[in-house]
Design a protein around this motif. Structure first.
Motif, PDB file in Angstrom:
ATOM      1  N   ALA A  64       0.840  -1.196   0.000  1.00 37.01           N
ATOM      2  CA  ALA A  64       0.000   0.000   0.000  1.00 37.01           C
ATOM      3  C   ALA A  64       0.867   1.235   0.000  1.00 37.01           C
ATOM      4  O   ALA A  64       2.046   1.181   0.288  1.00 37.01           O
ATOM      5  CB  ALA A  64      -0.914   0.011   1.232  1.00 37.01           C
ATOM      6  N   THR A  65       0.245   2.365  -0.304  1.00 37.30           N
ATOM      7  CA  THR A  65       0.994   3.612  -0.400  1.00 37.30           C
ATOM      8  C   THR A  65       1.272   4.193   0.959  1.00 37.30           C
ATOM      9  O   THR A  65       0.360   4.426   1.730  1.00 37.30           O
ATOM     10  CB  THR A  65       0.170   4.645  -1.195  1.00 37.30           C
ATOM     11  OG1 THR A  65      -0.034   4.124  -2.476  1.00 37.30           O
ATOM     12  CG2 THR A  65       0.902   5.966  -1.279  1.00 37.30           C
ATOM     13  N   PRO A  66       2.511   4.510   1.298  1.00 34.75           N
ATOM     14  CA  PRO A  66       2.784   5.206   2.529  1.00 34.75           C
ATOM     15  C   PRO A  66       2.425   6.671   2.398  1.00 34.75           C
ATOM     16  O   PRO A  66       2.554   7.247   1.344  1.00 34.75           O
ATOM     17  CB  PRO A  66       4.293   5.042   2.716  1.00 34.75           C
ATOM     18  CG  PRO A  66       4.813   4.879   1.348  1.00 34.75           C
ATOM     19  CD  PRO A  66       3.722   4.207   0.556  1.00 34.75           C
ATOM     20  N   VAL A  67       2.014   7.260   3.498  1.00 39.52           N
ATOM     21  CA  VAL A  67       1.722   8.676   3.472  1.00 39.52           C
ATOM     22  C   VAL A  67       2.346   9.369   4.680  1.00 39.52           C
ATOM     23  O   VAL A  67       1.826  10.323   5.188  1.00 39.52           O
ATOM     24  CB  VAL A  67       0.202   8.931   3.450  1.00 39.52           C
ATOM     25  CG1 VAL A  67      -0.366   8.591   2.112  1.00 39.52           C
ATOM     26  CG2 VAL A  67      -0.485   8.150   4.526  1.00 39.52           C
ATOM     27  N   PHE A  68       3.476   8.875   5.109  1.00 43.81           N
ATOM     28  CA  PHE A  68       4.156   9.485   6.232  1.00 43.81           C
ATOM     29  C   PHE A  68       5.530   9.983   5.792  1.00 43.81           C
ATOM     30  O   PHE A  68       6.134   9.447   4.878  1.00 43.81           O
ATOM     31  CB  PHE A  68       4.378   8.487   7.369  1.00 43.81           C
ATOM     32  CG  PHE A  68       3.099   7.932   7.896  1.00 43.81           C
ATOM     33  CD1 PHE A  68       2.309   8.676   8.726  1.00 43.81           C
ATOM     34  CD2 PHE A  68       2.686   6.670   7.534  1.00 43.81           C
ATOM     35  CE1 PHE A  68       1.127   8.162   9.213  1.00 43.81           C
ATOM     36  CE2 PHE A  68       1.506   6.157   8.016  1.00 43.81           C
ATOM     37  CZ  PHE A  68       0.730   6.903   8.861  1.00 43.81           C
ATOM     38  N   ALA A  69       6.027  10.985   6.508  1.00 40.55           N
ATOM     39  CA  ALA A  69       7.338  11.517   6.173  1.00 40.55           C
ATOM     40  C   ALA A  69       8.431  10.720   6.838  1.00 40.55           C
ATOM     41  O   ALA A  69       8.234  10.000   7.787  1.00 40.55           O
ATOM     42  CB  ALA A  69       7.425  12.969   6.620  1.00 40.55           C
ATOM     43  N   GLN A  70       9.622  10.873   6.325  1.00 38.67           N
ATOM     44  CA  GLN A  70      10.794  10.301   6.960  1.00 38.67           C
ATOM     45  C   GLN A  70      11.894  11.338   6.888  1.00 38.67           C
ATOM     46  O   GLN A  70      11.977  12.133   5.961  1.00 38.67           O
ATOM     47  CB  GLN A  70      11.214   9.012   6.251  1.00 38.67           C
ATOM     48  CG  GLN A  70      11.328   9.160   4.742  1.00 38.67           C
ATOM     49  CD  GLN A  70      11.617   7.848   4.082  1.00 38.67           C
ATOM     50  OE1 GLN A  70      12.546   7.166   4.455  1.00 38.67           O
ATOM     51  NE2 GLN A  70      10.812   7.498   3.101  1.00 38.67           N
ATOM     52  N   GLY A 126       0.732  -0.184  -3.961  1.00 36.49           N
ATOM     53  CA  GLY A 126       2.167  -0.026  -4.151  1.00 36.49           C
ATOM     54  C   GLY A 126       2.463   1.097  -5.118  1.00 36.49           C
ATOM     55  O   GLY A 126       1.688   1.360  -6.043  1.00 36.49           O
ATOM     56  N   ASN A 127       3.601   1.781  -4.927  1.00 39.04           N
ATOM     57  CA  ASN A 127       3.965   2.915  -5.760  1.00 39.04           C
ATOM     58  C   ASN A 127       5.452   2.933  -6.050  1.00 39.04           C
ATOM     59  O   ASN A 127       6.274   2.642  -5.165  1.00 39.04           O
ATOM     60  CB  ASN A 127       3.589   4.225  -5.072  1.00 39.04           C
ATOM     61  CG  ASN A 127       2.099   4.367  -4.880  1.00 39.04           C
ATOM     62  OD1 ASN A 127       1.379   4.780  -5.772  1.00 39.04           O
ATOM     63  ND2 ASN A 127       1.618   3.986  -3.702  1.00 39.04           N
ATOM     64  N   LEU A 128       5.775   3.289  -7.275  1.00 39.21           N
ATOM     65  CA  LEU A 128       7.147   3.504  -7.707  1.00 39.21           C
ATOM     66  C   LEU A 128       7.268   4.967  -8.121  1.00 39.21           C
ATOM     67  O   LEU A 128       6.452   5.459  -8.914  1.00 39.21           O
ATOM     68  CB  LEU A 128       7.483   2.591  -8.887  1.00 39.21           C
ATOM     69  CG  LEU A 128       8.937   2.572  -9.365  1.00 39.21           C
ATOM     70  CD1 LEU A 128       9.817   1.857  -8.339  1.00 39.21           C
ATOM     71  CD2 LEU A 128       9.031   1.878 -10.721  1.00 39.21           C
ATOM     72  N   VAL A 129       8.239   5.659  -7.576  1.00 40.75           N
ATOM     73  CA  VAL A 129       8.430   7.077  -7.867  1.00 40.75           C
ATOM     74  C   VAL A 129       9.835   7.284  -8.424  1.00 40.75           C
ATOM     75  O   VAL A 129      10.825   6.868  -7.811  1.00 40.75           O
ATOM     76  CB  VAL A 129       8.233   7.946  -6.604  1.00 40.75           C
ATOM     77  CG1 VAL A 129       8.496   9.416  -6.918  1.00 40.75           C
ATOM     78  CG2 VAL A 129       6.824   7.769  -6.048  1.00 40.75           C
ATOM     79  N   TRP A 130       9.894   7.921  -9.595  1.00 40.64           N
ATOM     80  CA  TRP A 130      11.180   8.229 -10.229  1.00 40.64           C
ATOM     81  C   TRP A 130      11.262   9.724 -10.496  1.00 40.64           C
ATOM     82  O   TRP A 130      10.331  10.328 -11.024  1.00 40.64           O
ATOM     83  CB  TRP A 130      11.325   7.473 -11.546  1.00 40.64           C
ATOM     84  CG  TRP A 130      12.570   7.847 -12.314  1.00 40.64           C
ATOM     85  CD1 TRP A 130      13.844   7.484 -12.032  1.00 40.64           C
ATOM     86  CD2 TRP A 130      12.624   8.657 -13.495  1.00 40.64           C
ATOM     87  NE1 TRP A 130      14.708   8.023 -12.956  1.00 40.64           N
ATOM     88  CE2 TRP A 130      13.977   8.742 -13.873  1.00 40.64           C
ATOM     89  CE3 TRP A 130      11.664   9.318 -14.273  1.00 40.64           C
ATOM     90  CZ2 TRP A 130      14.411   9.471 -14.985  1.00 40.64           C
ATOM     91  CZ3 TRP A 130      12.071  10.042 -15.385  1.00 40.64           C
ATOM     92  CH2 TRP A 130      13.427  10.107 -15.731  1.00 40.64           C
ATOM     93  N   GLN A 131      12.392  10.313 -10.115  1.00 41.30           N
ATOM     94  CA  GLN A 131      12.642  11.724 -10.364  1.00 41.30           C
ATOM     95  C   GLN A 131      13.896  11.850 -11.220  1.00 41.30           C
ATOM     96  O   GLN A 131      14.965  11.346 -10.854  1.00 41.30           O
ATOM     97  CB  GLN A 131      12.830  12.483  -9.051  1.00 41.30           C
ATOM     98  CG  GLN A 131      11.576  12.514  -8.174  1.00 41.30           C
ATOM     99  CD  GLN A 131      11.834  13.164  -6.832  1.00 41.30           C
ATOM    100  OE1 GLN A 131      12.339  12.529  -5.909  1.00 41.30           O
ATOM    101  NE2 GLN A 131      11.502  14.439  -6.741  1.00 41.30           N
ATOM    102  N   GLY A 132      13.773  12.498 -12.378  1.00 42.73           N
ATOM    103  CA  GLY A 132      14.921  12.631 -13.261  1.00 42.73           C
ATOM    104  C   GLY A 132      14.637  13.580 -14.399  1.00 42.73           C
ATOM    105  O   GLY A 132      13.623  14.294 -14.416  1.00 42.73           O
ATOM    106  N   ASP A 133      15.538  13.583 -15.385  1.00 43.41           N
ATOM    107  CA  ASP A 133      15.442  14.473 -16.540  1.00 43.41           C
ATOM    108  C   ASP A 133      15.514  13.660 -17.817  1.00 43.41           C
ATOM    109  O   ASP A 133      16.199  12.634 -17.890  1.00 43.41           O
ATOM    110  CB  ASP A 133      16.576  15.500 -16.546  1.00 43.41           C
ATOM    111  CG  ASP A 133      16.519  16.423 -15.342  1.00 43.41           C
ATOM    112  OD1 ASP A 133      15.406  16.814 -14.967  1.00 43.41           O
ATOM    113  OD2 ASP A 133      17.586  16.740 -14.784  1.00 43.41           O
ATOM    114  N   THR A 134      14.793  14.126 -18.837  1.00 49.68           N
ATOM    115  CA  THR A 134      14.924  13.584 -20.191  1.00 49.68           C
ATOM    116  C   THR A 134      15.033  14.761 -21.148  1.00 49.68           C
ATOM    117  O   THR A 134      14.082  15.540 -21.279  1.00 49.68           O
ATOM    118  CB  THR A 134      13.713  12.718 -20.574  1.00 49.68           C
ATOM    119  OG1 THR A 134      12.529  13.507 -20.491  1.00 49.68           O
ATOM    120  CG2 THR A 134      13.583  11.514 -19.657  1.00 49.68           C
ATOM    121  N   GLY A 135      16.186  14.905 -21.758  1.00 51.95           N
ATOM    122  CA  GLY A 135      16.384  15.996 -22.705  1.00 51.95           C
ATOM    123  C   GLY A 135      16.206  17.360 -22.096  1.00 51.95           C
ATOM    124  O   GLY A 135      15.678  18.270 -22.745  1.00 51.95           O
ATOM    125  N   GLY A 136      16.604  17.527 -20.854  1.00 54.41           N
ATOM    126  CA  GLY A 136      16.477  18.812 -20.187  1.00 54.41           C
ATOM    127  C   GLY A 136      15.112  19.080 -19.590  1.00 54.41           C
ATOM    128  O   GLY A 136      14.885  20.155 -19.022  1.00 54.41           O
TER     129      GLY A 136
END
Length: 704
Positions: free
Chosen positions: A24-30, A350-360
């Protein structure tokens, strides 16, 4: 299909084990060492230091690391500090101070709200996971309450047409030990005891226990009750990039079922605000709620993370009532029943999170899924007056003390059960085009499979819906502390209604209701701890059931309603030591095309044109502070009949805070300071709830 509403100890233990293995999706900070923002709402530490009323984390609206200022949606937050300052312990009392949210009486046994003119008994969430049974929710183990307005199906799934209410739980915190205990009493005789303890088990593990006991009382004759709740949680951090959270809560609520007063001549019946229109000893409600949850979250890198958790919930609810059905000023009509519901929810997400760049071009990509299995049983025994074969209604003299005739219960006048399976998958991308433009877009696919059976007539029914729920938003950032946004979102609601207990033969053939929300707004944060928001919106609801005027025996889906409005709020620290949460809403809600027998032009029920709510606290010194609040609502109709109007009202509250020592604090709260006589909520035209008169409470808190 076979239905079994029996719950055994073995099945509960098995369900808890299954829930622990689910996702399941967490909704708490760490608190990551690299200080990156989590995509989970920021945890507020309980300590001698206050965090105030400001919240910068908007991740509950996106399931990604998103500042509140960049969320293209109106979100109202009630922090733990505000909850404590107002001395409220129940969710419905906290929501009274959220502009744009109206409270339904919930028949005296459950939370029920209107958000942007849309009524719901099920759009409640705990840590982002559905908590949809009908009961009263306590705040003893809650860190904050979030109200997300507008259609929100991409994040929360079916329903959430007017919005969603999410509660964020307290968490165990490794590395620090703290605790508090509190007692309170008010002028009606209600009192409470509560405790909150956090203890590190090692450098990478901690346990926390929150518990409370409350005794209820009020100005209403015969009203009383009690609540007990306990909630342990454990946090494990086996590595720098992994965290495991286990939690459980047990809530046990018993109270008198109070259905309020009937109406007379188009207004609430006056002069009987204390009168109990029920039968003492019979009008009682009880609810036992078990919720177990587990979560694992892991960072593969600075750019890629995953979270997996699961929840099992078991609800056992019974309520009974004699109900006022109307009065002519001399007599009052009565009817009654006893209703029982059991429900089990298994939820994985469940969740997958990706942070990035493609072509700027910057991306924050979310991909997730949700699996829900729900089993519900509901039965009703109907009251007959005089004898078991007697009438189901009675008329008695109107008096300060209502004399209810002898009555008997017809067992299992209604008996039904349902099984629900929901499979969802969703994807969302937050795109950054340079420094000034952000686009958020995504869609959720949901397979909704419902099987029900009427056990009295042995009539089964089923329906499967597969729906797409899109979301699109554009955010312009002329400067870092300013956002201009526009958004569009959709939600759907199957024709079985909020609780999905029984499909009628008609509903089984009909497509779901549809919600469309368009919104444009501005968010400005002149300081990190202060946020000003304003928005205009239009929410349309369609596919509502309507009797075919050309074929009275048939139902068609041409019913439509629309709510247009404006909302504004200012939240956070106005000046050093001065915190406030101020909101205003203007709502124009009408039936646009005939709904049932309700004609176009009818004003939506319990939607005041103007609603203003504010709470503030100012600390003159580290030891002394004062607080106060005001709620104003213009007149509103009790139901779609538009036959009974609840008058406008203004309520003023006051509070004082005194620190005897760093570890001991006293607090006094006065509710309804000017003893306003008003009626804030209703359930139809003849179950109208009188508000409490002037009431004072005193509490003491010890920190250690």
């Amino acid at each position: 299909m076979q239905f079994d509403r029996r719950v055994s100890a073995c099945s509960i233990r098995t369900s808890l084990m299954v829930a622990t293995a689910m996702v399941a999706t967490p909704v708490f900070a760490q608190d990551r060492e690299d200080d990156r923002r989590s995509y989970l709402p920021q945890e507020i530490v309980v300590s001698a230091d206050r965090d105030g009323y400001s919240v910068d984390d908007g991740s509950s609206a996106t399931k990604t690391p998103t500042p509140m200022i960049d969320v293209p949606q109106t979100v109202s937050v009630i922090t733990r500090d505000q909850i404590d300052d107002q001395a409220v312990s129940q969710l419905n009392d906290a929501l009274r101070f959220v502009a744009g949210v109206s409270l339904e009486t919930g028949e005296g046994h459950r939370d029920e709200v209107f958000i942007r003119g849309q009524e719901s008994t099920s759009d409640f969430y705990l840590n982002g996971l559905r908590d949809d049974a009908q009961y009263y929710r306590s705040l003893y183990n809650i860190e904050r309450v979030e109200v997300l307005k507008g259609a929100s199906a991409l994040i929360f799934g079916r329903g959430a047409g007017g919005g969603a209410i999410n509660r964020v739980s307290k968490l165990a915190r490794p590395g620090t030990a703290f605790g508090s205990a509190e007692s309170a009493v008010d002028t009606f005789g209600a009192w409470s005891l509560s405790a909150d303890l956090n203890q590190p088990l090692s450098t990478n593990a901690a346990a926390r226990l929150s518990a409370t006991y409350e005794e209820f009382d009020s100005h209403r004759d015969e009203y009383e009750g009690r609540f007990f709740g306990i909630s342990p949680t454990v946090t494990l951090e086996p590595g720098d990039d992994t965290r495991v959270i286990l939690g459980y809560s047990y809530d046990d609520d018993e109270r008198v079922t109070d259905r309020g007063v009937p109406s007379l001549n188009g207004a609430p019946l006056t002069g009987y605000d204390n009168t109990f229109f029920g039968q003492p000893g019979f009008n009682e409600a009880s609810a036992q709620v078990h919720i177990a949850r587990a979560r694992v979250e892991h960072d593969f890198s600075d750019a890629l993370s995953v979270n997996l958790s699961g929840q099992f919930a078991d609800y056992d609810k019974v309520y009974a009532n004699i109900v006022p059905s109307g009065t002519d000023g001399d007599t009052v009509g009565l009817s009654g029943y006893r209703d029982a519901t059991t429900r089990r929810n298994w939820i994985g997400q469940g969740n997958l999170v990706w942070q990035g760049d493609t072509g700027g071009i910057g991306h924050t990509l979310l991909a997730g899924f949700e699996v829900i299995r729900q089993e519900t049983g509901n039965s009703r025994d109907v009251v007959h007056f005089g004898s078991i074969d007697g009438p189901t209604s009675a008329s008695v003299p109107l008096a300060d003390e209502i004399s209810v005739p002898a009555f008997f219960l017809e067992p299992l006048a209604r008996d039904r059960a349902s099984e629900l399976t929901v499979l969802s998958a969703y994807v969302q991308d937050q795109i950054e085009l340079g420094d000034f433009v952000q686009i958020i877009g995504g869609v959720r696919f949901e397979s909704f499979d419902l099987d029900t059976v009427n056990l009295v007539s042995n009539t089964p029914a089923s329906r499967k819906d597969e729906k797409w729920s899109p979301r699109l938003g554009v955010v312009l950032k002329p400067q870092e502390d300013l956002s201009l946004y526009a958004s569009y979102s959709e939600s759907f609601l199957p024709q079985a209604g909020d609780q999905f207990v029984l499909l009628s033969p008609t509903s089984a053939e009909l497509a779901p209701e549809k919600f469309k929300n368009m919104e444009a707004g501005i968010k400005w944060s002149p300081r990190p701890e202060l946020l000003l928001t304003a928005a205009v919106f239009q929410l349309e609801r369609s596919n509502r059931q309507t009797t075919d005027p050309d074929n009275p025996g048939f139902v068609i889906l041409t019913g439509k309603t629309r709510t247009r409005g404006f909302e504004a709020q200012l939240t956070g620290e106005l000046a050093p030591g001065w915190n406030a949460n101020i909101g205003y809403s203007y709502l124009d809600g009408k039936v646009r095309s005939r709904v049932g027998s309700t004609e176009a032009g009818t004003i939506l029920e319990q939607v005041p044109d103007h609603h203003f709510a504010a709470w503030t606290r100012y600390d003159f010194s580290p030891r002394f502070g004062i607080g106060g609040g005001i709620v104003h609502a213009s007149s509103q109709y009790a139901s779609l009949s538009n036959a009974v109007k609840l008058p406008s009202y203004t309520r003023v509250d006051l509070a004082g805070y005194f620190e005897i020592s760093p570890n001991v604090a006293l607090q006094a709260n006065i509710e309804n300071l000017f003893d306003e006589d008003y009626y804030p909520s209703a359930h139809g035209d003849n179950n109208i709830q009188p508000a409490k008169p002037l009431n004072a409470s005193v509490s003491a808190r010890i920190r250690f």
